[in-house]
Design a protein around this motif. Structure first.
Motif, PDB file in Angstrom:
ATOM      1  N   ALA A   1       1.249  -1.092   0.175  1.00 22.05           N
ATOM      2  CA  ALA A   1      -0.286   0.417   0.077  1.00 22.05           C
ATOM      3  C   ALA A   1       0.836   1.405   0.179  1.00 22.05           C
ATOM      4  N   PHE A   2       1.932   1.615   1.149  1.00 18.55           N
ATOM      5  CA  PHE A   2       2.799   2.668   0.447  1.00 18.55           C
ATOM      6  C   PHE A   2       3.446   2.311  -0.554  1.00 18.55           C
ATOM      7  N   LYS A   3       3.727   1.290  -1.131  1.00 18.70           N
ATOM      8  CA  LYS A   3       4.255   1.809  -2.103  1.00 18.70           C
ATOM      9  C   LYS A   3       3.689   1.974  -3.754  1.00 18.70           C
ATOM     10  N   ARG A   4       1.626   1.559  -3.598  1.00 17.20           N
ATOM     11  CA  ARG A   4       0.816   2.597  -4.228  1.00 17.20           C
ATOM     12  C   ARG A   4       1.109   3.441  -4.384  1.00 17.20           C
ATOM     13  N   TYR A   5       0.762   4.453  -3.318  1.00 14.64           N
ATOM     14  CA  TYR A   5       0.802   5.802  -2.627  1.00 14.64           C
ATOM     15  C   TYR A   5       2.141   6.460  -2.850  1.00 14.64           C
TER      16      TYR A   5
ATOM     17  N   PHE B   1       6.428   8.643  -7.727  1.00 14.45           N
ATOM     18  CA  PHE B   1       7.760   8.013  -7.348  1.00 14.45           C
ATOM     19  C   PHE B   1       8.103   7.025  -7.849  1.00 14.45           C
ATOM     20  N   ASN B   2       8.929   6.274  -9.587  1.00 16.84           N
ATOM     21  CA  ASN B   2       9.243   5.082  -9.416  1.00 16.84           C
ATOM     22  C   ASN B   2      10.022   4.176  -8.495  1.00 16.84           C
ATOM     23  N   VAL B   3       9.098   3.122  -8.344  1.00 17.60           N
ATOM     24  CA  VAL B   3       9.456   2.110  -6.716  1.00 17.60           C
ATOM     25  C   VAL B   3      10.316   1.237  -7.295  1.00 17.60           C
ATOM     26  N   VAL B   4      10.934   0.750  -6.551  1.00 15.62           N
ATOM     27  CA  VAL B   4      11.822  -0.656  -7.070  1.00 15.62           C
ATOM     28  C   VAL B   4      11.708  -1.242  -5.314  1.00 15.62           C
ATOM     29  N   HIS B   5      11.169  -1.764  -5.654  1.00 13.25           N
ATOM     30  CA  HIS B   5       9.881  -2.790  -4.680  1.00 13.25           C
ATOM     31  C   HIS B   5      10.920  -4.701  -4.343  1.00 13.25           C
ATOM     32  N   VAL B   6      11.845  -5.018  -3.868  1.00 15.68           N
ATOM     33  CA  VAL B   6      12.598  -6.462  -3.455  1.00 15.68           C
ATOM     34  C   VAL B   6      12.096  -6.763  -2.314  1.00 15.68           C
ATOM     35  N   MET B   7      11.226  -7.832  -2.238  1.00 14.73           N
ATOM     36  CA  MET B   7      11.731  -8.690  -1.051  1.00 14.73           C
ATOM     37  C   MET B   7      11.630 -10.203  -0.987  1.00 14.73           C
ATOM     38  N   ASN B   8      12.756 -10.683  -0.607  1.00 11.92           N
ATOM     39  CA  ASN B   8      12.994 -11.964  -0.861  1.00 11.92           C
ATOM     40  C   ASN B   8      12.494 -13.176  -0.483  1.00 11.92           C
ATOM     41  N   ILE B   9      12.953 -14.339  -0.515  1.00 13.27           N
ATOM     42  CA  ILE B   9      12.889 -15.647  -0.544  1.00 13.27           C
ATOM     43  C   ILE B   9      13.958 -16.446   0.633  1.00 13.27           C
ATOM     44  N   THR B  10      13.894 -16.681   1.237  1.00 14.41           N
ATOM     45  CA  THR B  10      14.753 -17.508   2.059  1.00 14.41           C
ATOM     46  C   THR B  10      14.409 -19.113   1.657  1.00 14.41           C
ATOM     47  N   ASP B  11      15.258 -20.148   1.063  1.00 20.42           N
ATOM     48  CA  ASP B  11      14.626 -20.560   0.708  1.00 20.42           C
ATOM     49  C   ASP B  11      15.494 -21.906   1.082  1.00 20.42           C
TER      50      ASP B  11
ATOM     51  N   LEU C   1      -3.975 -11.470  -2.214  1.00 23.51           N
ATOM     52  CA  LEU C   1      -4.216  -9.797  -1.235  1.00 23.51           C
ATOM     53  C   LEU C   1      -3.760  -8.864  -2.400  1.00 23.51           C
ATOM     54  N   ARG C   2      -2.941  -9.560  -3.096  1.00 28.07           N
ATOM     55  CA  ARG C   2      -3.663  -7.967  -4.298  1.00 28.07           C
ATOM     56  C   ARG C   2      -2.177  -7.453  -3.824  1.00 28.07           C
ATOM     57  N   VAL C   3      -1.411  -7.948  -3.347  1.00 26.07           N
ATOM     58  CA  VAL C   3       0.200  -7.046  -3.034  1.00 26.07           C
ATOM     59  C   VAL C   3       1.263  -7.766  -4.730  1.00 26.07           C
ATOM     60  N   ARG C   4       1.765  -6.215  -5.131  1.00 28.88           N
ATOM     61  CA  ARG C   4       2.766  -6.752  -6.332  1.00 28.88           C
ATOM     62  C   ARG C   4       4.112  -6.634  -5.903  1.00 28.88           C
ATOM     63  N   ILE C   5       5.423  -7.362  -6.009  1.00 25.27           N
ATOM     64  CA  ILE C   5       6.755  -7.219  -5.333  1.00 25.27           C
ATOM     65  C   ILE C   5       7.285  -7.124  -6.771  1.00 25.27           C
ATOM     66  N   ASP C   6       8.343  -6.069  -7.227  1.00 27.23           N
ATOM     67  CA  ASP C   6       8.910  -5.929  -8.509  1.00 27.23           C
ATOM     68  C   ASP C   6       9.819  -7.420  -8.491  1.00 27.23           C
TER      69      ASP C   6
ATOM     70  N   THR D   1      -6.274   3.438  -5.908  1.00 25.55           N
ATOM     71  CA  THR D   1      -5.351   3.117  -5.286  1.00 25.55           C
ATOM     72  C   THR D   1      -4.568   2.659  -4.779  1.00 25.55           C
ATOM     73  N   VAL D   2      -4.354   2.848  -3.440  1.00 29.43           N
ATOM     74  CA  VAL D   2      -3.984   2.791  -1.850  1.00 29.43           C
ATOM     75  C   VAL D   2      -4.483   1.505  -1.034  1.00 29.43           C
ATOM     76  N   LEU D   3      -6.125   1.353  -1.386  1.00 27.06           N
ATOM     77  CA  LEU D   3      -6.214   0.775  -0.790  1.00 27.06           C
ATOM     78  C   LEU D   3      -6.633  -0.318  -1.625  1.00 27.06           C
TER      79      LEU D   3
END
Length: 471
Positions: A50-54, A60-70, A104-109, A404-406
């Motif tokens: 949601a913060f990225k969407r805001y 802003f162009n937001v680059v959102h990275v989230m890892n997967i510890t496998d 949850l409509r979460v988008r990770i780059d 857009t945020v919600l």
């Protein structure tokens, strides 16, 4: 309007000032995939989405990275207890995690995985050894020498050595009991990779330092995660990364509060979790609203009543969206505007300003909900009885910003998300071409994208992109 965030490191609100103009680089610690995703995890995922969407709404162009510890002790232990291969465990729960994000409509780059970055992790550790910040123990494990990093403890507020105790394993071979593992020597029957110090696997903390800096650079804007990660995970990340790069690594450390059940945090160890897939089956996308109704830094208490409240809000929000669409079709364009119409127009514009003021001030979503609830009442009470085109079009525009945020209502696809995904694929391919020194082809890709209004910005081998109108 400046965007301000509470920085866990400085313990105060700070203005978000991107390292690279107009581009916000954000890394969020993702899951260790050894069990099903629960609703406690979901809060972190939704808040940063949601913060990225805001931020994107703000241009802003937001680059959102989230890892997967496998690869991790928990994955190995789960595989051993079930008599299964550790990779099978990791893949099963990775699929569950990705399905949770989709629901949850979460988008990770970008979703880097630890096992795809072993080479970079080994290289990172070797630099720390060469700089004198890490040492190799007799077993072949490598530890970070905490005493060599003078600022240790400031992020978590743990200022004395007595408060730094963390890993107990192999404590006798450490210089200090609070030193932490960068590389763990393998035990019989465990998965391993070859390294200069013998067979082993990465420690937990080093993974995030390597993957975040690989994709976001040696200095980036926001590092996020839950408050339970501040110590030791984020404290250790900061120490080893600043030791490696020789300066400030992250501008703002941002942390979400925990989901609580009574007085306890929701956790697998306490056995009080609610699997996200079960919660979604019952409450659906209302979970997004529930996560955001409390301020992100405060605890969120799990109750059936609060989730039902979120569900009622979500239904009211969706029905107002539909009403605005109906009013848009029925609206009339009048030549004469009444004073009452001007009052209503001022209300709409002021509501938008209040919405942005709330979210620009440490992402104050409770205040945002107050604005939206008032606006929903206005639409249903006032605007529905006076569908003037000027008012309806402005109200729909403002309500679209809310959504857009919600992301509670799925708008008709414009293809923009698909285009963004395609651009990221092209950028990744171009990165590989540059690493193979195929610069002519890489330059041609840059040139062709420029013609389409996409500007690539190279920094070493890493690349970010913005649209021309955003530059």
């Amino acid at each position: 309007m400046e965007v301000k965030l509470y920085n866990t490191l400085s313990k105060q609100l700070e203005v978000l000032k991107p390292v690279e103009e107009n581009t916000v680089k954000m890394y969020v610690c993702g899951p260790t995939v050894y069990d099903y995703t629960h609703i406690g995890h979901g809060r972190t995922y939704v808040v940063y989405d949601a913060f990225k969407r805001y931020l994107s709404l703000r241009g802003f162009n937001v680059v959102h990275v989230m890892n997967i510890t496998d690869i991790d002790d928990k994955i190995i232990n789960r595989a051993r207890s079930e008599g299964r291969n550790w990779r099978e465990i990791a893949e099963e729960y990775t699929r569950d995690y990705l399905e949770a994000l989709k629901n949850l409509r979460v988008r990770i780059d970008h979703h880097p995985r630890v096992t795809d970055h072993i080479k970079e992790i080994i290289e990172f550790i070797q630099v720390l050894i060469d700089k004198g910040y890490a040492y190799v123990a007799p077993s072949g494990s490598v530890y970070f020498d905490v005493d060599k990093y003078e600022d240790y403890g400031r992020l978590s507020g743990r200022t004395s050595r007595e408060m730094w105790s963390q890993e107990q394993e192999f404590v006798k071979e450490k210089k200090n009991p609070y030193d932490f593992a960068l590389w763990k020597a393998s035990k019989p029957g465990e998965p391993y990779w070859e390294s200069p110090w013998g067979r082993g696997r990465p420690g937990w903390h080093i993974e995030c330092s390597v993957m975040s800096s690989r994709y976001l650079g040696s200095r980036f804007d926001i590092h996020g995660g839950g408050t339970d990660l501040i110590f030791p995970h984020h404290e250790n990340e900061r120490a080893q990364s600043e030791a490696y790069f020789g300066g400030r690594w992250v501008s703002i450390w941002m942390h979400t509060g925990l989901v609580m059940v009574g007085q306890d945090k929701m956790s697998k160890s306490l056995g009080n979790i609610v699997p996200l897939r079960e919660a979604f089956a019952k409450w659906g996308i209302a979970l997004r609203a529930w996560y955001l109704m409390s301020h992100y830094r405060r605890p969120l208490y799990f109750t059936e009543e609060s989730l039902e409240q979120a569900k009622r809000f979500t239904e009211r929000f969706a029905s107002t969206w539909q009403l605005l669409g109906k009013l848009e079709k029925e609206s009339v364009d009048l030549h004469y505007v009444r004073d009452e119409d001007l009052r209503m127009l001022r209300y709409i514009l002021e509501a938008r300003e209040r919405f942005h003021t709330a979210l620009s001030n440490d992402f104050n979503t409770p205040e945002m909900f107050s604005v939206i609830n008032d606006f929903i009442s206005f639409v249903n009470r006032d605007l529905a009885s006076r569908p003037v085109h000027l008012l309806v079009s402005q109200a729909k525009r403002v309500f679209t910003e809310f959504n857009t945020v919600l992301a509670l209502v799925e708008e008709e696809s414009t293809g923009s998300e698909e285009v963004d995904s395609l651009i990221r694929v092209i950028v990744d391919v171009r990165r590989e071409l540059r690493s193979m020194k195929m610069y002519d082809l890489a330059d041609r890709i840059r040139s062709e994208l420029m013609k389409l209004g996409i500007v690539l910005q190279d920094k070493g081998l890493e690349t970010t992109w913005v649209r021309k109108r955003e530059v």
